[in-house]
Design a protein around this motif. Structure first.
Motif, PDB file in Angstrom:
ATOM      1  N   PHE A  24       0.842  -1.200   0.000  1.00 52.87           N
ATOM      2  CA  PHE A  24       0.000   0.000   0.000  1.00 52.87           C
ATOM      3  C   PHE A  24       0.878   1.251   0.000  1.00 52.87           C
ATOM      4  CE2 PHE A  24      -3.497  -2.423   2.542  1.00 52.87           C
ATOM      5  CZ  PHE A  24      -3.902  -3.088   1.387  1.00 52.87           C
ATOM      6  N   GLY A  28       0.230   2.456  -3.408  1.00 48.75           N
ATOM      7  CA  GLY A  28      -1.086   2.990  -3.076  1.00 48.75           C
ATOM      8  C   GLY A  28      -2.089   1.880  -2.823  1.00 48.75           C
ATOM      9  N   TYR A  29      -3.065   2.188  -2.001  1.00 48.57           N
ATOM     10  CA  TYR A  29      -4.100   1.226  -1.630  1.00 48.57           C
ATOM     11  C   TYR A  29      -4.896   0.788  -2.857  1.00 48.57           C
ATOM     12  CZ  TYR A  29      -8.287  -0.638   0.668  1.00 48.57           C
ATOM     13  OH  TYR A  29      -9.327  -1.438   1.066  1.00 48.57           O
ATOM     14  N   GLU A  30      -5.357   1.752  -3.638  1.00 50.06           N
ATOM     15  CA  GLU A  30      -6.228   1.452  -4.781  1.00 50.06           C
ATOM     16  C   GLU A  30      -5.533   0.590  -5.834  1.00 50.06           C
ATOM     17  OE1 GLU A  30      -9.407   2.011  -4.855  1.00 50.06           O
ATOM     18  OE2 GLU A  30      -9.395   3.151  -2.988  1.00 50.06           O
ATOM     19  N   GLU A 110      -0.793   9.376   3.376  1.00 52.39           N
ATOM     20  CA  GLU A 110      -0.596   9.317   1.931  1.00 52.39           C
ATOM     21  C   GLU A 110      -1.827   8.847   1.168  1.00 52.39           C
ATOM     22  OE1 GLU A 110       2.878   6.874   1.619  1.00 52.39           O
ATOM     23  OE2 GLU A 110       4.102   8.346   2.686  1.00 52.39           O
ATOM     24  N   ASN A 111      -2.823   8.339   1.868  1.00 53.65           N
ATOM     25  CA  ASN A 111      -4.037   7.820   1.223  1.00 53.65           C
ATOM     26  C   ASN A 111      -5.282   8.422   1.868  1.00 53.65           C
ATOM     27  OD1 ASN A 111      -3.072   5.352  -0.595  1.00 53.65           O
ATOM     28  ND2 ASN A 111      -1.865   5.331   1.278  1.00 53.65           N
ATOM     29  N   THR A 114      -8.781   7.741   0.295  1.00 52.53           N
ATOM     30  CA  THR A 114      -9.183   6.348   0.502  1.00 52.53           C
ATOM     31  C   THR A 114      -9.597   6.121   1.951  1.00 52.53           C
ATOM     32  OG1 THR A 114      -7.706   5.599  -1.251  1.00 52.53           O
ATOM     33  CG2 THR A 114      -8.385   3.954   0.362  1.00 52.53           C
TER      34      THR A 114
END
Length: 191
Positions: A24, A28-30, A110-111, A114
């Protein structure tokens, strides 16, 4: 279930959380899939599904595990008087919690979009409201209430802003803690 089998299962869960958080952070999570997490762990998706069905389950479990000390701090703080010593101890303990959960808080920073969409956004908001409740003297004037809240956010900012500055990480952590402690001390003196 014997202790060895339970411990092994716990280790796998921890490994999944660690690898997921690493991915992540990297992409990134997405953009991270359960398949990628399974591949990085060198396990099948079925083995991963045994522990977690979705990415959100992984991040929620991480959040719950790494922020449990915040819940414990809130419960402790609710039983304490609104004294200067209590406020200083809250700041000191919260600094330790943030240090222990730094990868999670970096992920959240950072997210942010989300996080707002996931259930951890609301969970984190509730924890911050609990922290506000124990750090603010309800009879303090508005400026002193802002100082107390600013002490908490000073600790958060220190995790992110100071990581790129030269110097010993422990020295930087102590400097941030000193500033946060000064804020609650100043607020308490104004009360």
């Amino acid at each position: 279930m014997d202790g060895t089998k339970h411990r092994r299962r716990g280790d796998t869960r921890q490994r999944i959380q660690d690898v997921a958080l690493e991915l992540f952070a990297e992409q990134g999570y997405e953009k991270t899939s359960l398949r990628e997490i399974a591949e990085r762990l060198d396990v099948t998706k079925a083995a991963l599904y045994y522990h977690f069905k979705t990415k959100e389950e992984i991040i929620v479990s991480l959040f719950e595990d790494l922020t449990q000390p915040i819940e414990e701090l809130i419960e402790w703080g609710r039983r304490q008087p609104h004294s200067l010593a209590t406020k200083q101890e809250i700041v000191r303990r919260y600094s330790q919690v943030l240090t222990g959960a730094a990868p999670l808080f970096r992920f959240m920073q950072e997210n942010q979009a989300t996080v707002r969409e996931l259930s951890i956004g609301e969970m984190f908001k509730n924890r911050m409201l609990g922290m506000r409740e124990i750090i603010i003297d309800p009879d303090a004037d508005l400026v002193d209430q802002v100082r107390c809240i600013s002490a908490l956010f000073t600790l958060h900012a220190g995790m992110f802003v100071l990581k790129d500055l030269e110097g010993d990480p422990e020295d930087k952590r102590r400097a941030v803690l000193e500033v946060a402690t000064d804020l609650v001390t100043q607020a308490h003196q104004g009360a």
